[in-house]
Design a protein around this motif. Sequence first.
Motif, PDB file in Angstrom:
ATOM      1  N   GLY A  36      16.100   3.703  12.474  1.00 46.22           N
ATOM      2  CA  GLY A  36      15.311   2.930  11.505  1.00 46.22           C
ATOM      3  C   GLY A  36      13.856   3.374  11.590  1.00 46.22           C
ATOM      4  O   GLY A  36      13.471   4.058  12.536  1.00 46.22           O
ATOM      5  N   THR A  37      13.065   2.974  10.603  1.00 40.89           N
ATOM      6  CA  THR A  37      11.638   3.298  10.680  1.00 40.89           C
ATOM      7  C   THR A  37      10.819   2.060  10.352  1.00 40.89           C
ATOM      8  O   THR A  37      11.177   1.288   9.466  1.00 40.89           O
ATOM      9  CB  THR A  37      11.242   4.409   9.675  1.00 40.89           C
ATOM     10  N   ALA A  38       9.733   1.906  11.095  1.00 41.19           N
ATOM     11  CA  ALA A  38       8.869   0.744  10.879  1.00 41.19           C
ATOM     12  C   ALA A  38       7.451   1.229  10.605  1.00 41.19           C
ATOM     13  O   ALA A  38       6.984   2.162  11.248  1.00 41.19           O
ATOM     14  CB  ALA A  38       8.894  -0.144  12.113  1.00 41.19           C
ATOM     15  N   PHE A  39       6.777   0.615   9.625  1.00 42.89           N
ATOM     16  CA  PHE A  39       5.401   1.021   9.316  1.00 42.89           C
ATOM     17  C   PHE A  39       4.627  -0.163   8.749  1.00 42.89           C
ATOM     18  O   PHE A  39       5.206  -1.066   8.133  1.00 42.89           O
ATOM     19  CB  PHE A  39       5.374   2.203   8.330  1.00 42.89           C
ATOM     20  N   MET A  40       3.325  -0.129   8.992  1.00 43.88           N
ATOM     21  CA  MET A  40       2.477  -1.238   8.555  1.00 43.88           C
ATOM     22  C   MET A  40       2.060  -1.061   7.094  1.00 43.88           C
ATOM     23  O   MET A  40       1.873   0.077   6.662  1.00 43.88           O
ATOM     24  CB  MET A  40       1.229  -1.225   9.420  1.00 43.88           C
ATOM     25  N   VAL A  41       1.940  -2.137   6.353  1.00 43.48           N
ATOM     26  CA  VAL A  41       1.432  -2.049   4.980  1.00 43.48           C
ATOM     27  C   VAL A  41       0.356  -3.116   4.756  1.00 43.48           C
ATOM     28  O   VAL A  41       0.324  -4.132   5.450  1.00 43.48           O
ATOM     29  CB  VAL A  41       2.538  -2.260   3.907  1.00 43.48           C
ATOM     30  N   ASP A  42      -0.501  -2.867   3.782  1.00 47.83           N
ATOM     31  CA  ASP A  42      -1.469  -3.876   3.345  1.00 47.83           C
ATOM     32  C   ASP A  42      -1.039  -4.385   1.978  1.00 47.83           C
ATOM     33  O   ASP A  42      -0.246  -3.729   1.293  1.00 47.83           O
ATOM     34  CB  ASP A  42      -2.865  -3.251   3.205  1.00 47.83           C
ATOM     35  N   SER A  51       0.790  -1.243   0.000  1.00 51.10           N
ATOM     36  CA  SER A  51       0.000   0.000   0.000  1.00 51.10           C
ATOM     37  C   SER A  51       0.819   1.289   0.000  1.00 51.10           C
ATOM     38  O   SER A  51       0.267   2.368   0.095  1.00 51.10           O
ATOM     39  CB  SER A  51      -0.963  -0.014   1.188  1.00 51.10           C
ATOM     40  N   ARG A  52       2.124   1.193  -0.065  1.00 40.64           N
ATOM     41  CA  ARG A  52       2.935   2.391  -0.302  1.00 40.64           C
ATOM     42  C   ARG A  52       3.397   2.349  -1.752  1.00 40.64           C
ATOM     43  O   ARG A  52       3.752   1.277  -2.257  1.00 40.64           O
ATOM     44  CB  ARG A  52       4.189   2.378   0.581  1.00 40.64           C
ATOM     45  N   GLY A  53       3.440   3.492  -2.404  1.00 40.52           N
ATOM     46  CA  GLY A  53       3.850   3.476  -3.802  1.00 40.52           C
ATOM     47  C   GLY A  53       4.047   4.863  -4.362  1.00 40.52           C
ATOM     48  O   GLY A  53       4.281   5.820  -3.617  1.00 40.52           O
ATOM     49  N   ILE A  54       3.902   4.991  -5.679  1.00 42.03           N
ATOM     50  CA  ILE A  54       4.118   6.276  -6.338  1.00 42.03           C
ATOM     51  C   ILE A  54       2.833   6.682  -7.066  1.00 42.03           C
ATOM     52  O   ILE A  54       2.197   5.865  -7.745  1.00 42.03           O
ATOM     53  CB  ILE A  54       5.291   6.213  -7.339  1.00 42.03           C
ATOM     54  N   ILE A  95       1.498  -7.043   8.264  1.00 42.95           N
ATOM     55  CA  ILE A  95       2.869  -6.936   7.753  1.00 42.95           C
ATOM     56  C   ILE A  95       3.448  -5.581   8.155  1.00 42.95           C
ATOM     57  O   ILE A  95       2.837  -4.543   7.887  1.00 42.95           O
ATOM     58  CB  ILE A  95       2.886  -7.082   6.219  1.00 42.95           C
ATOM     59  N   VAL A  96       4.606  -5.610   8.793  1.00 43.94           N
ATOM     60  CA  VAL A  96       5.281  -4.366   9.179  1.00 43.94           C
ATOM     61  C   VAL A  96       6.607  -4.291   8.418  1.00 43.94           C
ATOM     62  O   VAL A  96       7.411  -5.229   8.477  1.00 43.94           O
ATOM     63  CB  VAL A  96       5.538  -4.320  10.704  1.00 43.94           C
ATOM     64  N   VAL A  97       6.801  -3.204   7.694  1.00 42.42           N
ATOM     65  CA  VAL A  97       8.054  -3.007   6.955  1.00 42.42           C
ATOM     66  C   VAL A  97       9.071  -2.353   7.886  1.00 42.42           C
ATOM     67  O   VAL A  97       8.734  -1.447   8.655  1.00 42.42           O
ATOM     68  CB  VAL A  97       7.806  -2.134   5.698  1.00 42.42           C
ATOM     69  N   LEU A  98      10.309  -2.845   7.819  1.00 44.33           N
ATOM     70  CA  LEU A  98      11.375  -2.350   8.701  1.00 44.33           C
ATOM     71  C   LEU A  98      12.458  -1.722   7.836  1.00 44.33           C
ATOM     72  O   LEU A  98      13.239  -2.432   7.201  1.00 44.33           O
ATOM     73  CB  LEU A  98      11.967  -3.532   9.496  1.00 44.33           C
ATOM     74  N   ASN A  99      12.477  -0.419   7.812  1.00 44.81           N
ATOM     75  CA  ASN A  99      13.445   0.254   6.940  1.00 44.81           C
ATOM     76  C   ASN A  99      14.729   0.556   7.716  1.00 44.81           C
ATOM     77  O   ASN A  99      14.703   1.280   8.709  1.00 44.81           O
ATOM     78  CB  ASN A  99      12.820   1.555   6.408  1.00 44.81           C
ATOM     79  N   THR A 100      15.846   0.012   7.241  1.00 46.31           N
ATOM     80  CA  THR A 100      17.128   0.241   7.924  1.00 46.31           C
ATOM     81  C   THR A 100      17.632   1.665   7.680  1.00 46.31           C
ATOM     82  O   THR A 100      18.547   2.117   8.341  1.00 46.31           O
ATOM     83  CB  THR A 100      18.223  -0.715   7.405  1.00 46.31           C
TER      84      THR A 100
END
Length: 391
Positions: free
Chosen positions: A371-377, A51-54, A209-214
């Motif tokens: 780091g940043t963590a965020f949920m996605v669908d 669900s994140r994109g351009i 689902i949680v994305v973990l950005n380093t």
Amino acid sequence: MEIKSLRKSFYQLYGREDPHPVEFYFAPGRICLIGEHIDYNGGWVMPAAISRGIYAAVRKEDNKIVWMRSQLDDHDLVSNLTNPIQFEKSRGWANYPMAVLNELLQKGYELPGAEVMYQSNLPVAAGLSSSACVEVLTGYMFAEMAGKPMDRTELAQMGQKAENDFIGVQSGIMDQFAIAHGKKGNAILLNCETLEYAHVPVRLGEYRIVVLNTNKQRALHESKYNERVAECRAALALLQPKTGIQHLVQADPRDITKYIKDPILRRRAHHAASEQRRVQEAAAALRRSDLDTFGYLLFDSHRSLKNDYEVSGHELDTMVEGAQQHPGCIGAKMSGAGFGGCAFALVKKDAIESFIAYIEQYYQRYTGRKGTAFMVDIVDGVTKLVDTKKE
Ligand code: GLA
């Protein structure tokens, strides 16, 4: 992001007066659930669109001039489509959309001039396929504007060709395919040799689902990526004459040990063959809604990417190790090419807040980085957005 705010930014940039309407498009990023570094080895992969994109706002022009602007920088890119399109280092990110316009022209598309504005909520160069995303988005939107919509598989192949030939990264088809063929709530089980595919429902139940950005730049990413592709070709060349296999993923573990003496090539082959087995098991686990097994396979995939394929690194490992220690997490792995970028975790819904606070702190303690963590669908692939408000 709302169409209303995209339209407002577009008008600020390009003005309001124009006979043509502004149109809006969205392409998702992707995570590779499992099947990492398998697409160029002729095997099965299982990515999903997120669900994140351009987003793009675009207005056709009655000429052959393309204006492009992204919120990432303040430069306008101006190109005349009647001139040959070539890679230009100074053009930066805009080489990706220009590579695709070049492909469309080669295919005989009559492209119009246009004013284009890109806005993104997808971290760039972070292993979530921002480059494939802008490629597929641009290809889809210009094909629509030319009045000749493109088949989604062809669109993915065109994006990959643009990346291989124009940008010079020998990437496989997975990213573009996932962005073109994404389906809400489903993973895409794709055979990268035949492009046969199936959607597999991801019934997350109590998990998300949680994305973990380093937030680590993927240094060496392109050269190391091409190096892995070359190593896999070398490993296959050793096995092929002895075993008759066509692709590295088909290698039998005993043959790998018997015929490959070089320890590095041996480990690369082990990753390819074992990851392939994990993809099949993961698809079966998802089909029976067995998230515990699926989660275990994610941890196992990460271990293989770290030890055998050596594309992880301290930052990605710290994210995954931290996630593994949290009681709300049942699986985690790095996603994409590696060497920095993002991992993702399967986390119990009611533990997400505590998980995010914990993982950000853990990561900072062991790496000194934020780091940043965020949920996605999981969402549908590239699409035109319906604009209900008439201008
Ligand atoms: C990058 C490439 C893909 C794939 C992954 C690794 O994202 O673009 O084709 O090889 O790395 O799984």
